[in-house]
Design an enzyme around this catalytic site. Structure first.
Site, short mmCIF file in Angstrom:
data_model
loop_
_atom_site.label_atom_id
_atom_site.label_comp_id
_atom_site.label_asym_id
_atom_site.label_seq_id
_atom_site.Cartn_x
_atom_site.Cartn_y
_atom_site.Cartn_z
N HIS A 279 0.84 -1.20 0.00
CA HIS A 279 0.00 0.00 0.00
C HIS A 279 0.88 1.27 0.00
O HIS A 279 0.66 2.18 -0.79
CB HIS A 279 -0.93 -0.02 1.22
CG HIS A 279 -1.65 1.26 1.46
ND1 HIS A 279 -2.95 1.49 1.06
CD2 HIS A 279 -1.23 2.42 2.04
CE1 HIS A 279 -3.29 2.72 1.39
NE2 HIS A 279 -2.28 3.31 2.00
N GLU A 280 1.89 1.28 0.87
CA GLU A 280 2.78 2.45 0.93
C GLU A 280 3.53 2.64 -0.39
O GLU A 280 3.69 3.76 -0.87
CB GLU A 280 3.79 2.30 2.08
CG GLU A 280 3.18 2.31 3.47
CD GLU A 280 2.35 3.55 3.73
OE1 GLU A 280 2.72 4.63 3.26
OE2 GLU A 280 1.29 3.42 4.38
N HIS A 283 1.55 4.44 -2.98
CA HIS A 283 1.60 5.91 -2.93
C HIS A 283 2.79 6.43 -3.72
O HIS A 283 2.70 7.46 -4.40
CB HIS A 283 1.73 6.39 -1.48
CG HIS A 283 0.45 6.29 -0.72
ND1 HIS A 283 -0.73 6.83 -1.17
CD2 HIS A 283 0.17 5.73 0.48
CE1 HIS A 283 -1.68 6.60 -0.29
NE2 HIS A 283 -1.17 5.93 0.72
N GLU A 357 -5.83 7.08 -1.07
CA GLU A 357 -5.82 5.88 -0.23
C GLU A 357 -6.50 4.72 -0.94
O GLU A 357 -6.00 3.59 -0.92
CB GLU A 357 -6.49 6.15 1.11
CG GLU A 357 -5.74 7.09 2.04
CD GLU A 357 -4.30 6.67 2.25
OE1 GLU A 357 -4.02 5.47 2.37
OE2 GLU A 357 -3.43 7.56 2.27
N ASP A 361 -4.70 1.25 -2.06
CA ASP A 361 -5.25 -0.07 -1.70
C ASP A 361 -5.38 -0.94 -2.94
O ASP A 361 -5.01 -2.12 -2.93
CB ASP A 361 -6.64 0.10 -1.06
CG ASP A 361 -6.57 0.48 0.41
OD1 ASP A 361 -5.45 0.38 0.99
OD2 ASP A 361 -7.59 0.87 0.98
ZN LIG Z 1 -1.98 5.29 2.54
#
Ligand SMILES: [Zn+2]
Length: 414
Positions: A279-280, A283, A357, A361
């Site tokens: 997930h990170e 980004h 976000e 995901d």
């Molecule tokens: Zn996040």
């Protein structure tokens, strides 16, 4: 019309609007139907729900009390001429009362000291009473004092240098000062992002290389797969302060580090840690970090340009009890007005962040073997942090940079 009364009135409008949102949210999460819906969809036990609600309620009450006290004391300080008093104090403590840089630096030092002393009891209570009661606090008073001293020293050095440079530019570089100040602030923020992982963060935490094993191999595989060139994976001793868990990556110029909180590694399976990390990395890969940097750089430029237009408006300085136009006065006076504008803009920033976000995901689910690992990882994080799974839609629209877990799970593939 009186500029000060308009400001005070608007500040109270903001306060009561935010108070209203909090109240809406308080009633929303105490609604039995909302509770049982969230419990059913996430499979939460009654005890789990009860613990999360108790933590929420304690923070809610403390927040209501401290926000009101902070606002009232600041307004009293403002109306009684606190800034004017600090300004004359600063002028009498420097060699050259005509130097905006000298007076400004001392002025901000006094202001910083007052706000530190004022906020200290609130931070102490929050750490040693509320966080402690709910089992999160792992720090002793000595560590708390050390942390405070270190952040104070850091703020004095970094803040002092930046404010000194900006004040000098404002006073000496003519009408295009805002362009120079923009360049200086951008350079400063690049410098701090460069210095953060190796020079600043280690002042507060210990970082150790992740030991070779199943987890580090899988992390390397994931980083290679998504094309993330990292300078290494580090575990941070977050557990010395709090049991809240997290993961992030920091750094610029190919010196990027992946940082895992030890609290995360100890509470999750390797696959779940990988899911959080994916997930990170989402980004990063989807350019959210770059996008945010570009947006904030542009915003800084716009704000400085507007500040350069407002700079000569003497009535504003006098209204806040300053002794006429000054560079440091401009930062304080117009900084407060920009704060009001910022409150109006915060839902936009939250909206963009929440959109990112969901995208991160989706990226994670597409790049790990089993999307269910991300689901279960988010559930572990929520349970560990005792955060409530639901929030009133208006409240989350205004405040939340992350969507409530219920919405995130609904958007994920099974
Ligand atoms: Zn996040």
């Amino acid at each position: 019309v009186n500029i000060l009364s308009i400001f005070v009135a608007l500040r109270f409008v903001q306060y009561f609007f935010e108070k209203y949102l909090s109240r809406l949210n308080f009633d929303f999460v105490h609604d039995k139907e909302n509770q049982s819906k969230a419990q059913k969809e996430l499979g939460l036990t009654d005890e789990d729900m009860h613990n999360s609600l108790a933590y929420f309620k304690d923070r809610f009450q403390f927040g209501s009390f401290s926000n009101w006290l902070k606002l009232l004391s600041f307004m009293v300080f403002l109306v009684l001429g606190g800034f004017g008093l600090l300004e004359s104090l600063a002028k009498s403590s420097v060699w050259d009362a005509q130097s905006g840089v000298q007076v400004g630096l001392v002025f901000f030092a006094y202001l910083g000291l007052i706000s530190l002393l004022f906020s200290l009891p609130f931070r102490y209570y929050s750490t040693f009473v509320i966080e402690d009661k709910h089992g999160f606090n792992k720090q002793n008073p000595k560590g708390f004092v050390m942390d405070t001293l270190k952040s104070m020293g850091l703020a004095m050095i970094l803040g002092g240098v930046l404010v000194g440079i900006i004040l000098y530019i404002m006073d000496h570089l003519g009408e295009w000062w805002w362009l120079w100040a923009w360049a200086a602030m951008t350079g400063f923020s690049v410098f701090t992002s460069w210095a953060y992982p190796t020079l600043i963060a280690p002042l507060f935490n210990k970082f150790s290389k992740l030991e070779d094993g199943e987890l580090s191999t899988s992390i390397q595989q994931l980083a290679d797969k998504v094309g993330f060139a990292s300078d290494g994976v580090f575990v941070m001793d977050a557990s010395t302060r709090s049991s809240h868990g997290n993961a992030y990556f920091t750094g610029v110029f190919g010196k990027k580090r992946i940082v895992l909180f030890d609290t995360l590694v100890s509470s999750m399976s390797p696959n779940q840690v990988i899911a959080v990390l994916a997930h990170e990395l989402g980004h990063f890969k989807l350019h959210h970090v770059r996008g945010m940097l570009i947006r904030s750089t542009i915003m800084t430029g716009v704000v400085l340009y507007i500040l350069s237009l407002c700079l000569p408006l003497e009535a504003f300085y006098r209204a806040f009890h300053f002794d006429g136009v000054s560079s440091y006065g401009a930062l304080v006076v117009f900084g407060m007005w920009f704060g009001l504008v910022d409150a109006v803009l915060s839902p936009i920033e939250s909206f963009l962040s929440r959109k990112n976000e969901f995208a991160a995901d989706a990226f994670a689910c597409a790049n790990i073997d089993q999307p269910k690992d991300l689901r279960s990882a988010l559930l572990v994080l929520r349970e560990k942090s005792k955060s409530l799974p639901m929030a009133h839609p208006w409240y989350s629209a205004y405040y939340y940079s992350h969507p409530p877990i219920l919405e995130r799970l609904e958007a994920m593939p099974e």
